[in-house]
Design an enzyme around this catalytic site. Structure first.
Site, PDB file in Angstrom:
ATOM      1  N   GLY A 279      70.447  33.808  42.828  1.00  0.00           N
ATOM      2  CA  GLY A 279      70.872  35.106  44.625  1.00  0.00           C
ATOM      3  C   GLY A 279      71.829  35.701  44.543  1.00  0.00           C
ATOM      4  O   GLY A 279      72.090  36.825  45.577  1.00  0.00           O
TER       5      GLY A 279
ATOM      6  N   GLU B  13      78.702  32.812  44.305  1.00  0.00           N
ATOM      7  CA  GLU B  13      78.043  32.466  45.020  1.00  0.00           C
ATOM      8  C   GLU B  13      77.275  33.324  45.915  1.00  0.00           C
ATOM      9  O   GLU B  13      78.623  34.024  46.758  1.00  0.00           O
ATOM     10  CB  GLU B  13      78.057  31.079  45.253  1.00  0.00           C
ATOM     11  CG  GLU B  13      77.075  30.408  45.794  1.00  0.00           C
ATOM     12  CD  GLU B  13      76.082  29.643  45.913  1.00  0.00           C
ATOM     13  OE1 GLU B  13      75.079  31.074  44.802  1.00  0.00           O
ATOM     14  OE2 GLU B  13      75.558  29.004  44.802  1.00  0.00           O
ATOM     15  N   ASP B  14      76.678  33.617  46.364  1.00  0.00           N
ATOM     16  CA  ASP B  14      76.249  33.923  47.458  1.00  0.00           C
ATOM     17  C   ASP B  14      76.642  33.526  49.206  1.00  0.00           C
ATOM     18  O   ASP B  14      76.599  33.814  49.813  1.00  0.00           O
ATOM     19  CB  ASP B  14      74.783  34.582  47.285  1.00  0.00           C
ATOM     20  CG  ASP B  14      73.311  33.081  46.778  1.00  0.00           C
ATOM     21  OD1 ASP B  14      74.189  32.222  46.668  1.00  0.00           O
ATOM     22  OD2 ASP B  14      72.364  33.837  47.390  1.00  0.00           O
TER      23      ASP B  14
ATOM     24  N   ASP C 106      75.771  26.938  51.491  1.00  0.00           N
ATOM     25  CA  ASP C 106      74.916  25.737  53.175  1.00  0.00           C
ATOM     26  C   ASP C 106      75.108  24.682  53.375  1.00  0.00           C
ATOM     27  O   ASP C 106      76.530  24.616  53.152  1.00  0.00           O
ATOM     28  CB  ASP C 106      73.635  26.680  52.303  1.00  0.00           C
ATOM     29  CG  ASP C 106      72.568  26.178  53.883  1.00  0.00           C
ATOM     30  OD1 ASP C 106      73.084  25.065  54.853  1.00  0.00           O
ATOM     31  OD2 ASP C 106      71.446  26.545  54.058  1.00  0.00           O
TER      32      ASP C 106
ATOM     33  N   PHE D 102      68.580  31.229  58.886  1.00  0.00           N
ATOM     34  CA  PHE D 102      68.183  31.458  57.533  1.00  0.00           C
ATOM     35  C   PHE D 102      68.471  33.600  57.802  1.00  0.00           C
ATOM     36  O   PHE D 102      67.714  33.683  57.917  1.00  0.00           O
ATOM     37  CB  PHE D 102      67.165  31.278  57.020  1.00  0.00           C
ATOM     38  CG  PHE D 102      66.412  30.948  56.200  1.00  0.00           C
ATOM     39  CD1 PHE D 102      66.816  30.097  55.319  1.00  0.00           C
ATOM     40  CD2 PHE D 102      65.446  31.862  55.293  1.00  0.00           C
ATOM     41  CE1 PHE D 102      65.856  29.797  54.414  1.00  0.00           C
ATOM     42  CE2 PHE D 102      65.036  31.554  54.022  1.00  0.00           C
ATOM     43  CZ  PHE D 102      65.284  30.879  53.962  1.00  0.00           C
TER      44      PHE D 102
ATOM     45  N   ARG E 212      64.839  39.336  47.995  1.00  0.00           N
ATOM     46  CA  ARG E 212      66.037  39.627  47.796  1.00  0.00           C
ATOM     47  C   ARG E 212      66.712  41.259  47.704  1.00  0.00           C
ATOM     48  O   ARG E 212      67.966  41.941  47.777  1.00  0.00           O
ATOM     49  CB  ARG E 212      66.006  38.980  46.011  1.00  0.00           C
ATOM     50  CG  ARG E 212      66.183  37.503  46.090  1.00  0.00           C
ATOM     51  CD  ARG E 212      66.047  37.365  44.900  1.00  0.00           C
ATOM     52  NE  ARG E 212      66.133  36.248  44.141  1.00  0.00           N
ATOM     53  CZ  ARG E 212      65.855  34.742  44.160  1.00  0.00           C
ATOM     54  NH1 ARG E 212      67.570  34.986  44.888  1.00  0.00           N
ATOM     55  NH2 ARG E 212      66.045  33.827  43.786  1.00  0.00           N
TER      56      ARG E 212
END
Length: 184
Positions: free
Chosen positions: A48, A103-104, A107, A156, A169
């Site tokens: 990601g 990191e993308d 969460d 989301f 993506r």
């Protein structure tokens, strides 16, 4: 899985290509100043973060080493399974080195928490986290990233490396996925 054109599956765009580029440039300036004399190992958390990582590395105006790690706690779902799987480990020895994890999105924090513990045992000089998106209310305070691009709510999101079941993506923006796309 429901398959249609990606554009039809997006409820709304959260961050445009231009907004992403501006934020990555801003983070690059901050990180260049932080790491200018440290020769960090900049670690991409696959898959990601790959789009964000490449763009961010281009913005760093200091010497860096690149590395990649692949861990997962999601599979094809929309929430963490709580089980972290190591798929690909680092190639570099990080002992005594400054490590920047890219990191993308943060969460639940399950994956990053596990990764931070794993890498801390290897005695780096420091470990810091740079994430593009931070769902600040979704994870423990101890997991606050040192650097982040945007805070988002509990939506989301897909695009710019972020996926649902390995789709979306390649979108050049970050958008909110329509719930009916991932509802069972």
């Amino acid at each position: 899985m429901h398959i249609s054109t990606p554009k039809k599956d997006i409820d709304r765009i959260l961050f445009t290509r231009e907004q992403l580029a501006d934020k990555v440039h801003e983070l690059g300036e901050i990180l260049t100043e932080e790491y200018k004399d440290k020769l960090p190992i900049v670690v991409c958390i696959l898959k990601g973060a790959s789009f964000f990582y490449i763009d961010l590395c281009r913005e760093l105006k200091c010497h860096i080493n690149l590395d990649f790690i692949d861990v997962s706690s999601y599979g094809n779902g929309t929430s963490s399974s709580g089980v972290v799987r190591m798929i690909k480990d680092l190639e570099n020895n990080i002992e005594g080195r400054h490590v920047l994890l890219v990191e993308d999105i943060i969460d639940s924090g399950v994956t990053l928490s596990h990764l931070r513990k794993l890498l801390s045992a290897r005695n780096p000089a420091s470990i810091k986290i740079c994430c593009l998106l931070d769902k600040a209310g979704a994870h423990a305070k101890e997991l606050e990233p040192e650097y982040h691009g945007f805070e988002i709510g509990n939506e989301f999101v897909v695009g710019y490396g972020l996926d649902y079941a390995e789709y979306y993506r390649n979108l050049p923006y970050i958008g909110v996925l329509k719930p009916e796309v991932y509802a069972d």
